[in-house]
Design a protein around this motif. Sequence first.
Motif, PDB file in Angstrom:
ATOM      1  N   LEU A   1      12.581 -23.281 -46.668  1.00 29.05           N
ATOM      2  CA  LEU A   1      13.773 -22.638 -46.111  1.00 29.05           C
ATOM      3  C   LEU A   1      13.586 -22.335 -44.623  1.00 29.05           C
ATOM      4  CD1 LEU A   1      15.236 -20.040 -48.614  1.00 29.05           C
ATOM      5  CD2 LEU A   1      16.326 -22.052 -47.650  1.00 29.05           C
TER       6      LEU A   1
ATOM      7  N   THR B   1      13.963 -25.591 -42.789  1.00 32.65           N
ATOM      8  CA  THR B   1      15.367 -26.023 -42.788  1.00 32.65           C
ATOM      9  C   THR B   1      16.187 -25.147 -41.844  1.00 32.65           C
ATOM     10  OG1 THR B   1      15.029 -26.505 -45.120  1.00 32.65           O
ATOM     11  CG2 THR B   1      17.266 -26.715 -44.315  1.00 32.65           C
TER      12      THR B   1
ATOM     13  N   SER C   1      18.064 -26.530 -38.577  1.00 39.03           N
ATOM     14  CA  SER C   1      19.504 -26.322 -38.418  1.00 39.03           C
ATOM     15  C   SER C   1      19.795 -25.559 -37.109  1.00 39.03           C
ATOM     16  CB  SER C   1      20.000 -25.550 -39.636  1.00 39.03           C
ATOM     17  OG  SER C   1      21.241 -25.026 -39.424  1.00 39.03           O
TER      18      SER C   1
ATOM     19  N   PHE D   1      19.438 -27.998 -34.228  1.00 40.73           N
ATOM     20  CA  PHE D   1      20.625 -28.858 -34.198  1.00 40.73           C
ATOM     21  C   PHE D   1      21.810 -28.101 -33.596  1.00 40.73           C
ATOM     22  CE2 PHE D   1      24.537 -30.279 -36.431  1.00 40.73           C
ATOM     23  CZ  PHE D   1      24.608 -31.568 -35.929  1.00 40.73           C
TER      24      PHE D   1
ATOM     25  N   VAL E   1      24.249 -28.820 -30.357  1.00 45.84           N
ATOM     26  CA  VAL E   1      25.726 -28.868 -30.421  1.00 45.84           C
ATOM     27  C   VAL E   1      26.317 -27.934 -29.366  1.00 45.84           C
ATOM     28  CG1 VAL E   1      27.741 -28.365 -31.885  1.00 45.84           C
ATOM     29  CG2 VAL E   1      25.766 -29.526 -32.856  1.00 45.84           C
TER      30      VAL E   1
ATOM     31  N   PRO F   1      33.210 -27.408 -31.154  1.00 45.49           N
ATOM     32  CA  PRO F   1      31.768 -27.625 -31.314  1.00 45.49           C
ATOM     33  C   PRO F   1      30.956 -26.397 -30.884  1.00 45.49           C
ATOM     34  CG  PRO F   1      32.758 -29.559 -30.328  1.00 45.49           C
ATOM     35  CD  PRO F   1      33.842 -28.526 -30.428  1.00 45.49           C
TER      36      PRO F   1
ATOM     37  N   LEU G   1      31.961 -23.199 -30.906  1.00 46.18           N
ATOM     38  CA  LEU G   1      32.114 -22.152 -31.937  1.00 46.18           C
ATOM     39  C   LEU G   1      31.285 -22.481 -33.177  1.00 46.18           C
ATOM     40  CD1 LEU G   1      35.929 -21.237 -32.102  1.00 46.18           C
ATOM     41  CD2 LEU G   1      34.067 -19.934 -31.095  1.00 46.18           C
ATOM     42  N   ALA G   2      31.413 -23.751 -33.632  1.00 44.89           N
ATOM     43  CA  ALA G   2      30.685 -24.155 -34.852  1.00 44.89           C
ATOM     44  C   ALA G   2      29.176 -24.048 -34.610  1.00 44.89           C
ATOM     45  CB  ALA G   2      31.065 -25.578 -35.246  1.00 44.89           C
TER      46      ALA G   2
ATOM     47  N   ALA H   1      28.111 -20.288 -34.507  1.00 47.54           N
ATOM     48  CA  ALA H   1      28.095 -19.690 -35.852  1.00 47.54           C
ATOM     49  C   ALA H   1      26.913 -20.232 -36.659  1.00 47.54           C
ATOM     50  CB  ALA H   1      29.406 -19.989 -36.571  1.00 47.54           C
ATOM     51  N   THR H   2      26.658 -21.545 -36.535  1.00 47.36           N
ATOM     52  CA  THR H   2      25.532 -22.138 -37.273  1.00 47.36           C
ATOM     53  C   THR H   2      24.209 -21.547 -36.788  1.00 47.36           C
ATOM     54  OG1 THR H   2      26.807 -24.188 -37.279  1.00 47.36           O
ATOM     55  CG2 THR H   2      24.559 -24.344 -38.075  1.00 47.36           C
TER      56      THR H   2
ATOM     57  N   LEU I   1      23.737 -18.010 -38.252  1.00 47.17           N
ATOM     58  CA  LEU I   1      23.433 -18.027 -39.688  1.00 47.17           C
ATOM     59  C   LEU I   1      22.057 -18.653 -39.960  1.00 47.17           C
ATOM     60  CD1 LEU I   1      26.937 -19.031 -41.166  1.00 47.17           C
ATOM     61  CD2 LEU I   1      25.925 -16.772 -41.066  1.00 47.17           C
ATOM     62  N   SER I   2      21.731 -19.723 -39.189  1.00 47.77           N
ATOM     63  CA  SER I   2      20.426 -20.389 -39.400  1.00 47.77           C
ATOM     64  C   SER I   2      19.287 -19.468 -38.988  1.00 47.77           C
ATOM     65  CB  SER I   2      20.334 -21.680 -38.589  1.00 47.77           C
ATOM     66  OG  SER I   2      21.390 -22.517 -38.903  1.00 47.77           O
TER      67      SER I   2
ATOM     68  N   TRP J   1      19.353 -16.263 -39.041  1.00 46.45           N
ATOM     69  CA  TRP J   1      19.289 -15.240 -40.089  1.00 46.45           C
ATOM     70  C   TRP J   1      18.501 -15.773 -41.294  1.00 46.45           C
ATOM     71  CZ3 TRP J   1      24.284 -13.064 -42.893  1.00 46.45           C
ATOM     72  CH2 TRP J   1      23.913 -11.992 -43.714  1.00 46.45           C
ATOM     73  N   LEU J   2      18.804 -17.020 -41.687  1.00 49.71           N
ATOM     74  CA  LEU J   2      18.126 -17.647 -42.823  1.00 49.71           C
ATOM     75  C   LEU J   2      16.630 -17.785 -42.540  1.00 49.71           C
ATOM     76  CD1 LEU J   2      18.809 -19.227 -45.567  1.00 49.71           C
ATOM     77  CD2 LEU J   2      18.589 -21.272 -44.190  1.00 49.71           C
TER      78      LEU J   2
ATOM     79  N   ARG K   1      14.891 -14.431 -42.644  1.00 51.20           N
ATOM     80  CA  ARG K   1      14.688 -13.961 -44.021  1.00 51.20           C
ATOM     81  C   ARG K   1      13.551 -14.721 -44.695  1.00 51.20           C
ATOM     82  NH1 ARG K   1      20.342 -13.707 -47.105  1.00 51.20           N
ATOM     83  NH2 ARG K   1      18.925 -14.424 -48.715  1.00 51.20           N
TER      84      ARG K   1
ATOM     85  N   LEU L   1      25.312 -17.652 -47.614  1.00 54.55           N
ATOM     86  CA  LEU L   1      24.740 -17.955 -46.301  1.00 54.55           C
ATOM     87  C   LEU L   1      24.483 -19.454 -46.173  1.00 54.55           C
ATOM     88  CD1 LEU L   1      23.475 -16.964 -43.647  1.00 54.55           C
ATOM     89  CD2 LEU L   1      21.347 -16.613 -44.878  1.00 54.55           C
TER      90      LEU L   1
ATOM     91  N   ILE M   1      26.423 -22.278 -43.856  1.00 57.22           N
ATOM     92  CA  ILE M   1      25.700 -23.151 -42.914  1.00 57.22           C
ATOM     93  C   ILE M   1      26.073 -24.608 -43.205  1.00 57.22           C
ATOM     94  CG2 ILE M   1      23.410 -24.020 -42.229  1.00 57.22           C
ATOM     95  CD1 ILE M   1      22.307 -21.199 -42.660  1.00 57.22           C
TER      96      ILE M   1
ATOM     97  N   LEU N   1      29.539 -25.362 -41.891  1.00 55.19           N
ATOM     98  CA  LEU N   1      29.576 -25.456 -40.420  1.00 55.19           C
ATOM     99  C   LEU N   1      28.895 -26.737 -39.935  1.00 55.19           C
ATOM    100  CD1 LEU N   1      28.864 -21.722 -39.648  1.00 55.19           C
ATOM    101  CD2 LEU N   1      30.889 -22.972 -38.920  1.00 55.19           C
ATOM    102  N   LEU N   2      27.831 -27.148 -40.622  1.00 53.36           N
ATOM    103  CA  LEU N   2      27.199 -28.419 -40.247  1.00 53.36           C
ATOM    104  C   LEU N   2      28.196 -29.561 -40.442  1.00 53.36           C
ATOM    105  CD1 LEU N   2      23.615 -28.015 -41.786  1.00 53.36           C
ATOM    106  CD2 LEU N   2      24.218 -28.002 -39.365  1.00 53.36           C
TER     107      LEU N   2
ATOM    108  N   MET O   1      33.064 -33.314 -35.521  1.00 51.30           N
ATOM    109  CA  MET O   1      33.397 -33.299 -34.088  1.00 51.30           C
ATOM    110  C   MET O   1      32.971 -34.594 -33.390  1.00 51.30           C
ATOM    111  SD  MET O   1      34.910 -30.458 -33.566  1.00 51.30           S
ATOM    112  CE  MET O   1      35.541 -30.633 -35.206  1.00 51.30           C
TER     113      MET O   1
ATOM    114  N   PHE P   1      30.057 -36.493 -28.289  1.00 46.75           N
ATOM    115  CA  PHE P   1      28.780 -37.006 -28.813  1.00 46.75           C
ATOM    116  C   PHE P   1      28.823 -38.536 -28.895  1.00 46.75           C
ATOM    117  CE2 PHE P   1      29.745 -32.889 -30.786  1.00 46.75           C
ATOM    118  CZ  PHE P   1      28.688 -32.134 -30.353  1.00 46.75           C
TER     119      PHE P   1
ATOM    120  N   GLN Q   1      16.561 -27.280 -50.833  1.00 46.31           N
ATOM    121  CA  GLN Q   1      16.456 -25.901 -50.350  1.00 46.31           C
ATOM    122  C   GLN Q   1      17.615 -25.031 -50.841  1.00 46.31           C
ATOM    123  OE1 GLN Q   1      13.673 -25.072 -49.153  1.00 46.31           O
ATOM    124  NE2 GLN Q   1      13.011 -27.206 -49.056  1.00 46.31           N
TER     125      GLN Q   1
END
Lengths: 160, 500
Positions: free
Chosen positions: A14, A17, A21, A24, A28, A51, A53-54, A57-58, A61-62, A64-65, A68, B174, B178, B181-182, B188, B200, B434
């Motif tokens: 995790l 990953t 993420s 990546f 972006v 792109p 915003l996405a 946000a990713t 969250l990533s 945070w993951l 954890r 969560l 993710i 969003l990916l 895009m 891109f 995962q």
Amino acid sequence: MAAEKGVEGDAQGLLLTGLGSAVFSVFVIVEGLRMPRPDPWGMIAGPGFVPLLAGAATLILSAWLAFRAAGRGGHRGLGRWLSESLGEPDNRRLLWIVLITGLYVILLGRVSFFVATLFFHALIFTYLKVDRPVRIALYSLLAAILVAVVLPYLFDMPTP
Amino acid sequence: MDWSLIVQEWRLLPGMAVEVLTTPGILLMIVVGSTIGFITGLLPGLSAVMAMSLLLGSTFIVPADWGLALLIGVYVGAMSSGGVTAILLNIPGTPAAAATTLDGFPLARQGRAHEAIGVAFTGSMVGEFLGQLCTLLLLPVVAVLALMMGDWEIFLIALVGLTLAGALAGESPLRGWIAALLGVAVAMVGMDAIWAHPRFGYTPELVRGVTFVPALIGLFGLSEVFTVLRGRFPYVIQGQSGRVALHLRLVWEKIGTIVRSTLVGVGTGIVPGIGESAAPWLAYDLARRRSKKKEEFGKGSLEGVMAAETANNATSGGALIPALVFGIPGSGPTAILIAALFMHNIRPGPLLMVEWPGLVAEVVLLFWLSILSTRLVAIALSPYFIRILSSPREILLPVAASLGVLGAWAAGFTYFDVYAMFAFGIVGFILRRQGFPLAPMVLGILVGGVLDTSLRRALITHSASLGGMLVRPAGLVLLVVLLLAIGASIVSVTRRKGTS
């Protein structure tokens, strides 16, 4: 503290990953920021806005993951976890399946689609030991005829 | 809007029914179409759009209603069998069937594949029937309401769908978010729809963008192949043999779920581009919230299968509304139906009911007859396809992989699509290992484009007063739904943690 393991993935996996993420999403975001900002609206109407915003946000969250997962001991013994994972019989089997499928994809356009499909099925059925060699040959031939001859004919489509 | 037009279509329905039922050519076309559609939908990678596109030319040589009957038969047939592969292979035949995997596949693993397929057939039949009934009754009314949906509301519907899909598809919202969003980030890639900027676009293929068919096949199909074949002893689908039966008693028992799922399907189906994909998730969420057996959802709930399949099929009724009233295709299959109408000089649009009285009633009838025909075909063929799809995974999944290669190739006849499918297969495998759900990622790829253009168009339109955009009534309702969905997901995670 031993890392937790379970069907939902282990802490080391995790963590990797989540970090992957996050990397990546940084890419972006950077690309989004480099895109044009049309006048008079600027960024919000530009092609890079969603792109950005996405990606943001990713990233949140990533991170945070990953945080954890690190909290569950994911950062400990990463090297050992990687070498153990690569040594697992199931993962070696997976590697062969991915390689055979990759070979099939690479062969497309280089040899006839029928030959590539026949070869793929013969190779993977043999590797998986699905039956006796004669039956494997028969299954491979039937699958190749279905995929490379019958369906393209019925759907009137060119083959790779 | 001339309200007498509504009554006109209702009044013409009985006459149309007699005409259609006494024309053997139309009935034959329906049976042929639903059989082709059903078999096409069972083959991973081959879609209703592909079969309909190939048959489109042949509709030229027959009368318009015969051609429509053939295409509608294919559409309904493929929509029904999309759920079968979702249940037996964990590979949805159509993007709309992704929510069916949540409970359908666990049921198959428990040896209840027959029951799950029967419930899926029942749900899809009832959903399709009620969805078309709603179309007939509400077409002009809903069309007027649909006009109230601006870019902001379309963006919010897409966002609600993504939020719910992320929250519901797996154990952890969560990871679901993710994944979603990916998916949006992947969507895009390619030419920007507003400013024609290549995002891109490092290679000519990337300028064209990543299409969702290779992504769907890679994420669901190839990753399933890798996941299952990785184990020395792949799972076996077991269960009783024989024909699948419809579970009509369950319809009565779960009437609330069915009505809610149908309304969600029709309501979201009218939103072009996102309805078909978002509706099953919204309906699944509603069903789970209202169910007395919430704990069964995600582990093998018949009600979950019923909700997802009912909404999935009811969307075709909703998608018909913008297609017929405005000429705007809500999905790939409706775009082909519009093309078929144009080929016969029938112009979909606000004047359709004036220029072609009875056509809407006839289209609805053709859908109803296709539903019956598809179920008969499905029940007759069920012992065979269940036996084939329950074959040992070591034989079936490599064949599914090569079918996936053919399907990815057919998406655009470029090697890039096949390479993309392979890459998505590897990414999908890693994410699955995962505990990331893949359905939200597919949904993100599917609705990402709509989400992007509708948000930016809304911001441009309301740039003088963003406050005005936020207080639009329909948008306000959707905004509340969005916040509730996010809040409920966080609360449920916190509670789960507390319990454990």
